[in-house]
Design an enzyme around this catalytic site. Structure first.
Site, PDB file in Angstrom:
ATOM      1  CE  LYS A 227      -6.054 -42.080   0.101  1.00  0.00           C
ATOM      2  NZ  LYS A 227      -4.862 -41.493   0.136  1.00  0.00           N
ATOM      3  CE  LYS A 281      -7.317 -40.309  -3.430  1.00  0.00           C
ATOM      4  NZ  LYS A 281      -5.976 -40.099  -3.343  1.00  0.00           N
TER       5      LYS A 281
HETATM    6  C1  PBG Z   1      -1.139 -41.572  -1.106  1.00  0.00           C
HETATM    7  C2  PBG Z   1      -2.178 -41.450  -2.037  1.00  0.00           C
HETATM    8  C3  PBG Z   1      -2.993 -42.406  -2.845  1.00  0.00           C
HETATM    9  C4  PBG Z   1      -3.654 -41.537  -3.969  1.00  0.00           C
HETATM   10  C5  PBG Z   1      -3.210 -40.318  -3.567  1.00  0.00           C
HETATM   11  N1  PBG Z   1      -2.512 -40.247  -2.543  1.00  0.00           N
HETATM   12  C6  PBG Z   1      -2.848 -43.787  -2.823  1.00  0.00           C
HETATM   13  C7  PBG Z   1      -3.317 -44.617  -1.684  1.00  0.00           C
HETATM   14  O1  PBG Z   1      -3.846 -43.924  -0.698  1.00  0.00           O
HETATM   15  O2  PBG Z   1      -3.140 -45.813  -1.898  1.00  0.00           O
HETATM   16  C8  PBG Z   1      -4.621 -42.173  -4.826  1.00  0.00           C
HETATM   17  C9  PBG Z   1      -4.556 -41.225  -6.047  1.00  0.00           C
HETATM   18  C10 PBG Z   1      -5.169 -41.861  -7.053  1.00  0.00           C
HETATM   19  O3  PBG Z   1      -5.514 -43.183  -7.301  1.00  0.00           O
HETATM   20  O4  PBG Z   1      -5.224 -41.508  -8.321  1.00  0.00           O
HETATM   21  N2  PBG Z   1      -1.862 -42.008   0.153  1.00  0.00           N
END
Ligand code: PBG
Length: 357
Positions: A227, A281
């Site tokens: 991520k 992601k």
């Molecule tokens: C929580 C999380 C996030 C997303 C999914 N889980 C936000 C982040 O990390 O700031 C983003 C999902 C999206 O943008 O659709 N940590």
């Protein structure tokens, strides 16, 4: 000019649709899509998320209606995110451990109603903490304030220490201990699968151990193994009311200037810790990463088409600049071609509808 050049005709196999369909290697089916859902405490709430047209914050009763509707239309899986009222947020995110919070309530409602869908939950603390970071901090905000006010009359050495104190970060090991608790709570309420998204080291091992010792050996873990710290999460932070109150997430989420080797290493570590599946992601800007990771692991690899990607498609479609259905389905084929077993996308409902037509 060679013989080959004159006899080869690439267009022969593109001539008719029966032939094109016969040769298509990349396919889409309803079972390949997971619909994210934002739930918040209350009753009869269906609040539109402005930067994500067609998406809503739902109270558990409305989420149940939405899920029944989705199940009837052939959507097979959902991923829950909790949205938390400001007064329920604190420094450690303790509302995540309230068995009556919106996520747990929705899971129980869905189970009791016999909703025949796979229930997944996002495991993180950014929605639950007052500072908006993904777990409790190494430095409390009060400690930071005290350090800051005394910063200017200290020696250079003390100043260096104070400077690092200005950058508190998420306490990794305190967070993974909490994550185990949150995972067990979700499993108890009916989650089939938990998805840790905080990019904490050893989170998967801690969650697996906590689930197993609570008797939830059958609950699976989908790790957000890869991520990136991404601008594409912008609309999500409005949707989940979870922007960091200071700094950013680059101290724990990945740096997109590194190549796919770091991504592969992250994924392999999580698999070794017990992840049943891994995820990459965001999606669109990371197809190279998705391809490398899905080939490197021996577990299914998913991709998350995130909020900013959804918002861009929606905006361009709304302006009449792209054919929404054609472009979204093309994107989904690209994810599958790059190696995604399944796709988490805010378009899940629409895609399943399009596939049925
Ligand atoms: C929580 C999380 C996030 C997303 C999914 N889980 C936000 C982040 O990390 O700031 C983003 C999902 C999206 O943008 O659709 N940590």
């Amino acid at each position: 000019m060679s013989e080959l050049f004159t006899t080869t005709r690439m267009r022969r196999l593109r001539r008719v649709s029966i032939l094109r369909d016969m040769l298509a290697q990349v396919t889409l089916a309803p079972a390949h899509f997971v619909a994210p859902l934002f739930v918040r405490s209350g009753q009869a709430i269906r609040r539109p998320i402005l930067s994500m047209p067609g998406q809503f914050q739902l109270s558990p009763d409305m989420a149940l209606e939405e899920l029944s509707d989705m199940a009837a239309r052939g959507i097979k899986a959902y991923l829950l995110f909790g949205v938390v009222d400001a007064e329920d947020k604190d420094a450690t995110g303790s509302h995540a451990h309230d068995p009556d919070n919106a996520v747990c309530t929705t899971l129980r409602l869905a189970r009791d109603a016999g909703i025949n869908m796979l229930a997944m939950t996002d495991l993180c603390y950014c929605e639950y903490t007052s500072h908006g970071h993904c777990g409790p901090l190494t430095q409390t905000p009060e400690k930071m304030a005290r350090r800051k006010s005394s910063r200017f009359n200290t020696s250079p050495v003390r100043r260096a220490t104070a400077a690092s104190a200005d950058h508190p970060t998420v306490d990794n090991d305190a967070t993974i201990a909490q994550l185990g608790m949150q995972a067990v709570l979700h499993a108890k309420a009916g989650a089939d699968m938990v998805a840790p998204s905080g990019m904490m080291d050893h989170a998967v091992a801690a969650i697996r151990a906590a689930l197993d010792s609570a008797g939830h050996q059958e609950t699976s873990i989908l790790s957000y193994a890869v991520k990136y710290a991404s601008g594409f999460y912008g609309p999500f932070r409005e949707a989940a009311e979870s922007p960091p109150q200071f700094g950013d997430r680059r101290g724990y989420q990945m740096d997109f200037r590194r190549d796919s080797r770091e991504a592969v290493r992250e994924a392999l570590l999580d698999v070794r810790e017990g992840a049943d599946m891994v995820m990459v992601k965001p999606g669109m800007a990371y197809l190279d990463i998705l391809s490398a990771v899905s080939q490197a692991v021996d577990v299914p690899c998913a991709v998350y088409q995130v909020s900013g990607e959804y918002a861009m498609f929606k905006a361009a479609a709304h302006a009449g600049w792209i054919d929404e259905k054609q472009c979204v389905l093309e994107m989904m084929h690209a994810f599958r071609r790059a190696g995604a077993a399944f796709i988490i996308t805010y378009y899940a409902s629409e895609i399943v509808e399009w596939l049925r037509q």
